[in-house]
Write a protein that holds these residues in place. Sequence first.
Motif, PDB file in Angstrom:
ATOM      1  N   MET A   1       0.766  -1.207  -0.070  1.00  0.00           N
ATOM      2  CA  MET A   1       0.239  -0.007   0.138  1.00  0.00           C
ATOM      3  C   MET A   1       0.679   1.143   0.041  1.00  0.00           C
ATOM      4  O   MET A   1       1.850   1.284   0.742  1.00  0.00           O
ATOM      5  N   ASP A   2       0.514   1.740  -1.118  1.00  0.00           N
ATOM      6  CA  ASP A   2       1.364   3.525  -0.981  1.00  0.00           C
ATOM      7  C   ASP A   2       0.638   4.410  -0.033  1.00  0.00           C
ATOM      8  O   ASP A   2      -0.404   5.008  -0.383  1.00  0.00           O
ATOM      9  N   ILE A   3       1.149   4.593   1.336  1.00  0.00           N
ATOM     10  CA  ILE A   3       0.689   5.442   2.057  1.00  0.00           C
ATOM     11  C   ILE A   3       0.390   6.820   1.937  1.00  0.00           C
ATOM     12  O   ILE A   3      -0.492   7.646   1.828  1.00  0.00           O
ATOM     13  N   ARG A   4       1.394   7.283   0.976  1.00  0.00           N
ATOM     14  CA  ARG A   4       1.385   8.945   0.574  1.00  0.00           C
ATOM     15  C   ARG A   4       0.050   8.894  -0.283  1.00  0.00           C
ATOM     16  O   ARG A   4      -0.496   9.903  -0.203  1.00  0.00           O
ATOM     17  N   LYS A   5      -0.041   8.057  -1.136  1.00  0.00           N
ATOM     18  CA  LYS A   5      -1.042   7.870  -2.355  1.00  0.00           C
ATOM     19  C   LYS A   5      -2.426   7.847  -1.697  1.00  0.00           C
ATOM     20  O   LYS A   5      -3.331   8.717  -2.000  1.00  0.00           O
ATOM     21  N   GLU A   6      -2.475   7.127  -0.574  1.00  0.00           N
ATOM     22  CA  GLU A   6      -3.789   6.949  -0.016  1.00  0.00           C
ATOM     23  C   GLU A   6      -4.135   8.296   0.715  1.00  0.00           C
ATOM     24  O   GLU A   6      -5.266   8.459   0.630  1.00  0.00           O
ATOM     25  N   VAL A   7      -3.241   8.693   1.683  1.00  0.00           N
ATOM     26  CA  VAL A   7      -3.506   9.877   2.242  1.00  0.00           C
ATOM     27  C   VAL A   7      -3.898  11.046   1.433  1.00  0.00           C
ATOM     28  O   VAL A   7      -4.879  11.803   1.690  1.00  0.00           O
ATOM     29  N   LEU A   8      -3.070  11.307   0.390  1.00  0.00           N
ATOM     30  CA  LEU A   8      -3.624  12.259  -0.782  1.00  0.00           C
ATOM     31  C   LEU A   8      -5.135  11.927  -1.293  1.00  0.00           C
ATOM     32  O   LEU A   8      -5.775  12.991  -1.403  1.00  0.00           O
ATOM     33  N   ALA A   9      -5.320  10.867  -1.575  1.00  0.00           N
ATOM     34  CA  ALA A   9      -6.612  10.367  -2.098  1.00  0.00           C
ATOM     35  C   ALA A   9      -7.798  10.938  -0.888  1.00  0.00           C
ATOM     36  O   ALA A   9      -8.806  11.230  -1.078  1.00  0.00           O
ATOM     37  N   ILE A  10      -7.470  10.693   0.235  1.00  0.00           N
ATOM     38  CA  ILE A  10      -8.442  10.955   1.448  1.00  0.00           C
ATOM     39  C   ILE A  10      -8.474  12.233   1.571  1.00  0.00           C
ATOM     40  O   ILE A  10      -9.750  12.662   1.753  1.00  0.00           O
ATOM     41  N   ILE A  11      -7.304  12.911   1.474  1.00  0.00           N
ATOM     42  CA  ILE A  11      -7.536  14.607   1.528  1.00  0.00           C
ATOM     43  C   ILE A  11      -8.390  15.099   0.505  1.00  0.00           C
ATOM     44  O   ILE A  11      -9.302  16.046   0.540  1.00  0.00           O
ATOM     45  N   ASP A  12      -8.186  14.701  -0.595  1.00  0.00           N
ATOM     46  CA  ASP A  12      -8.801  15.040  -1.878  1.00  0.00           C
ATOM     47  C   ASP A  12     -10.334  14.621  -1.874  1.00  0.00           C
ATOM     48  O   ASP A  12     -11.158  15.537  -1.965  1.00  0.00           O
ATOM     49  N   GLU A  13     -10.689  13.640  -1.414  1.00  0.00           N
ATOM     50  CA  GLU A  13     -12.122  13.154  -1.250  1.00  0.00           C
ATOM     51  C   GLU A  13     -12.647  13.894  -0.267  1.00  0.00           C
ATOM     52  O   GLU A  13     -13.832  14.340  -0.363  1.00  0.00           O
TER      53      GLU A  13
END
Length: 82
Positions: A1-13
């Motif tokens: 799991m790419d934590i950075r990508k997931e965190v950015l996706a959460i912020i965006d959503e």
Amino acid sequence: MDIRKEVLAIIDEVLSLGGRANDFELDTPLLGALPELDSMAVVGLINMIEERFGFVIEDDEIDGAAFASVGTLIEFVEAKLA
């Protein structure tokens, strides 16, 4: 799991940024810099992070410093996962 990508996706959503978060860097400021990030949005971010990463964030574990920048939020998530 790419934590950075997931965190950015959460912020965006959660903040309804329409993909703008994809361009955020580690030093991109969050709290106080994004008008979308108000107190209710912080609660939404916490809830989504808990749900997506499968851990619970206690009230005394988090403060505004975790939301200072993209990097500090990622570091917080990584520490919880360690």
